[in-house]
Motif scaffolding. Structure first.
Motif, PDB file in Angstrom:
ATOM      1  N   ALA A  18       0.782  -1.165  -0.001  1.00  0.00           N
ATOM      2  CA  ALA A  18       0.017   0.078  -0.066  1.00  0.00           C
ATOM      3  C   ALA A  18       0.646   1.331  -0.121  1.00  0.00           C
ATOM      4  CB  ALA A  18      -0.778  -0.040   1.248  1.00  0.00           C
ATOM      5  N   ILE A  19       2.073   1.383   0.646  1.00  0.00           N
ATOM      6  CA  ILE A  19       3.030   2.225   0.651  1.00  0.00           C
ATOM      7  C   ILE A  19       3.431   2.441  -0.723  1.00  0.00           C
ATOM      8  CG2 ILE A  19       5.016   3.202   1.855  1.00  0.00           C
ATOM      9  CD1 ILE A  19       4.340   2.259   4.484  1.00  0.00           C
ATOM     10  N   ILE A  20       3.921   1.500  -1.084  1.00  0.00           N
ATOM     11  CA  ILE A  20       4.506   1.588  -2.541  1.00  0.00           C
ATOM     12  C   ILE A  20       3.495   2.220  -3.570  1.00  0.00           C
ATOM     13  CG2 ILE A  20       5.317   0.252  -4.193  1.00  0.00           C
ATOM     14  CD1 ILE A  20       6.855  -1.468  -2.221  1.00  0.00           C
ATOM     15  N   LYS A  21       2.111   1.675  -3.537  1.00  0.00           N
ATOM     16  CA  LYS A  21       1.294   2.275  -4.456  1.00  0.00           C
ATOM     17  C   LYS A  21       0.929   3.584  -4.190  1.00  0.00           C
ATOM     18  CE  LYS A  21      -3.695   1.306  -5.901  1.00  0.00           C
ATOM     19  NZ  LYS A  21      -3.725   2.997  -6.297  1.00  0.00           N
ATOM     20  N   ALA A  22       0.852   4.058  -2.911  1.00  0.00           N
ATOM     21  CA  ALA A  22       0.640   5.272  -2.543  1.00  0.00           C
ATOM     22  C   ALA A  22       1.822   6.259  -3.145  1.00  0.00           C
ATOM     23  CB  ALA A  22       0.364   5.625  -1.158  1.00  0.00           C
ATOM     24  N   ILE A  23       3.062   5.793  -2.893  1.00  0.00           N
ATOM     25  CA  ILE A  23       4.227   6.664  -3.260  1.00  0.00           C
ATOM     26  C   ILE A  23       4.315   6.765  -5.272  1.00  0.00           C
ATOM     27  CG2 ILE A  23       6.921   6.837  -3.493  1.00  0.00           C
ATOM     28  CD1 ILE A  23       6.676   5.852  -0.611  1.00  0.00           C
ATOM     29  N   ASP A  24       3.854   5.395  -5.651  1.00  0.00           N
ATOM     30  CA  ASP A  24       3.756   5.617  -7.124  1.00  0.00           C
ATOM     31  C   ASP A  24       2.747   6.463  -7.647  1.00  0.00           C
ATOM     32  OD1 ASP A  24       5.749   3.581  -7.488  1.00  0.00           O
ATOM     33  OD2 ASP A  24       4.274   1.982  -7.836  1.00  0.00           O
ATOM     34  N   ASP A  25       1.518   6.612  -6.876  1.00  0.00           N
ATOM     35  CA  ASP A  25       0.503   7.557  -7.160  1.00  0.00           C
ATOM     36  C   ASP A  25       0.902   8.878  -6.905  1.00  0.00           C
ATOM     37  OD1 ASP A  25      -1.198   5.409  -7.809  1.00  0.00           O
ATOM     38  OD2 ASP A  25      -2.378   5.533  -5.854  1.00  0.00           O
ATOM     39  N   MET A  26       1.539   9.216  -6.199  1.00  0.00           N
ATOM     40  CA  MET A  26       1.983  10.452  -5.821  1.00  0.00           C
ATOM     41  C   MET A  26       3.017  10.976  -7.144  1.00  0.00           C
ATOM     42  SD  MET A  26       2.508  11.385  -1.817  1.00  0.00           S
ATOM     43  CE  MET A  26       3.363   9.759  -1.198  1.00  0.00           C
ATOM     44  N   GLU A  27       4.107   9.977  -7.240  1.00  0.00           N
ATOM     45  CA  GLU A  27       5.069  10.239  -8.282  1.00  0.00           C
ATOM     46  C   GLU A  27       4.263  10.586  -9.653  1.00  0.00           C
ATOM     47  OE1 GLU A  27       7.752   6.947  -8.207  1.00  0.00           O
ATOM     48  OE2 GLU A  27       9.009   7.832  -6.948  1.00  0.00           O
ATOM     49  N   LYS A  28       3.258   9.881 -10.102  1.00  0.00           N
ATOM     50  CA  LYS A  28       2.319  10.080 -11.049  1.00  0.00           C
ATOM     51  C   LYS A  28       1.815  11.525 -11.245  1.00  0.00           C
ATOM     52  CE  LYS A  28       1.048   5.349 -12.302  1.00  0.00           C
ATOM     53  NZ  LYS A  28       0.090   4.363 -12.048  1.00  0.00           N
ATOM     54  N   GLU A  29       1.181  11.747  -9.962  1.00  0.00           N
ATOM     55  CA  GLU A  29       0.571  13.059  -9.811  1.00  0.00           C
ATOM     56  C   GLU A  29       1.785  14.250 -10.059  1.00  0.00           C
ATOM     57  OE1 GLU A  29      -1.844  15.928  -6.474  1.00  0.00           O
ATOM     58  OE2 GLU A  29      -1.278  13.770  -5.917  1.00  0.00           O
ATOM     59  N   LYS A  30       2.918  13.991  -9.528  1.00  0.00           N
ATOM     60  CA  LYS A  30       3.807  15.045  -9.590  1.00  0.00           C
ATOM     61  C   LYS A  30       4.305  15.163 -11.256  1.00  0.00           C
ATOM     62  CE  LYS A  30       8.688  15.626  -8.772  1.00  0.00           C
ATOM     63  NZ  LYS A  30      10.087  15.299  -8.478  1.00  0.00           N
ATOM     64  N   ALA A  31       4.379  13.998 -11.760  1.00  0.00           N
ATOM     65  CA  ALA A  31       4.655  14.140 -13.264  1.00  0.00           C
ATOM     66  C   ALA A  31       3.463  14.914 -14.091  1.00  0.00           C
ATOM     67  CB  ALA A  31       4.529  12.773 -13.843  1.00  0.00           C
ATOM     68  N   GLN A  32       2.438  14.690 -13.846  1.00  0.00           N
ATOM     69  CA  GLN A  32       1.299  15.529 -14.201  1.00  0.00           C
ATOM     70  C   GLN A  32       1.276  16.898 -14.140  1.00  0.00           C
ATOM     71  OE1 GLN A  32      -2.236  13.250 -12.790  1.00  0.00           O
ATOM     72  NE2 GLN A  32      -2.234  11.774 -14.360  1.00  0.00           N
ATOM     73  N   ARG A  33       1.645  17.355 -12.875  1.00  0.00           N
ATOM     74  CA  ARG A  33       1.439  18.706 -12.497  1.00  0.00           C
ATOM     75  C   ARG A  33       2.754  19.544 -13.039  1.00  0.00           C
ATOM     76  NH1 ARG A  33      -2.990  19.871  -9.539  1.00  0.00           N
ATOM     77  NH2 ARG A  33      -3.539  18.050  -8.149  1.00  0.00           N
ATOM     78  N   THR A  34       3.860  18.556 -13.208  1.00  0.00           N
ATOM     79  CA  THR A  34       5.102  19.078 -13.596  1.00  0.00           C
ATOM     80  C   THR A  34       4.753  19.492 -15.086  1.00  0.00           C
ATOM     81  OG1 THR A  34       6.451  17.936 -12.191  1.00  0.00           O
ATOM     82  CG2 THR A  34       7.476  18.691 -14.165  1.00  0.00           C
ATOM     83  N   LYS A  35       3.997  18.558 -15.964  1.00  0.00           N
ATOM     84  CA  LYS A  35       3.589  18.975 -17.287  1.00  0.00           C
ATOM     85  C   LYS A  35       2.696  19.951 -17.518  1.00  0.00           C
ATOM     86  CE  LYS A  35       2.698  15.211 -20.439  1.00  0.00           C
ATOM     87  NZ  LYS A  35       1.940  14.355 -20.899  1.00  0.00           N
ATOM     88  N   LYS A  36       1.858  20.343 -16.588  1.00  0.00           N
ATOM     89  CA  LYS A  36       0.995  21.293 -16.559  1.00  0.00           C
ATOM     90  C   LYS A  36       1.789  22.610 -16.333  1.00  0.00           C
ATOM     91  CE  LYS A  36      -2.994  23.342 -14.488  1.00  0.00           C
ATOM     92  NZ  LYS A  36      -4.413  23.084 -14.246  1.00  0.00           N
TER      93      LYS A  36
END
Length: 173
Positions: free
Chosen positions: A77-95
């Motif tokens: 669950a911790i690994i999945k949560a961190i992966d989700d945050m990394e995806k969100e960070k990538a989306q925000r960086t693109k924006k």
């Protein structure tokens, strides 16, 4: 002055003030997105995730659960949560990159007209601000502008004609 040139020059002025207002909102959005990216980075670095440890099992009995990967529910669950945050960070960086590109384009468009307007007297700048810095659908009449500038209505029309002519002449040279 021909009507087509007058209309185009007024369009340029409306666009200039619209772009100026958009630039302010883009800069605020850039600050917000940058702040969100920093928060996400901080949460990833500190492993700041919230996991319910009792979600993995059904009861509190002495059941033994085997896993082929030798990792517990909480670790997954911790690994999945961190992966989700990394995806969100990538989306925000693109924006953020898109917003920064838009900001540069707006600055380029604004500077073309700003040099011309910057050379005008304060009274003329105030007139342009009152006349052309409007939200879509919001209109202000020449009578209201004349009252605001403490001049008569005919003088306001003459002033508009003179300003548009000067801006058009400067713009094409």
């Amino acid at each position: 002055m021909d009507k087509e040139l007058f209309r185009k020059t007024e369009g340029i002025l409306y666009g200039y003030y619209r772009d100026k207002n958009r630039l302010d909102s883009v800069r605020k959005e850039i600050n917000t997105v940058s702040s969100l990216i920093n928060t996400i980075e901080r949460n990833i670095r500190t492993c700041n995730v919230s996991i319910d440890p009792y979600q993995g099992g059904t009861g509190e009995g002495e059941r033994v659960q085997t896993s082929s990967s030798n990792s517990s529910y909480v670790e997954k669950a911790i690994i999945k949560a961190i992966d989700d945050m990394e995806k969100e960070k990538a989306q925000r960086t693109k924006k953020l990159y898109k917003l920064q590109c838009e900001e540069r384009n707006l600055i380029y468009k604004i500077e073309k007209v700003e040099g011309n307007i910057g050379m005008l007297k304060d009274e003329y700048k105030k007139f342009l601000e009152l006349k052309y810095n409007r939200l879509p659908g919001e209109k202000i009449g020449m009578r209201d502008i004349a009252l605001e500038l403490n001049i008569n209505k005919n003088k306001a029309y003459d002033l508009r004609e003179e300003l548009i002519k000067n801006i058009a002449e400067y713009r094409w040279y």
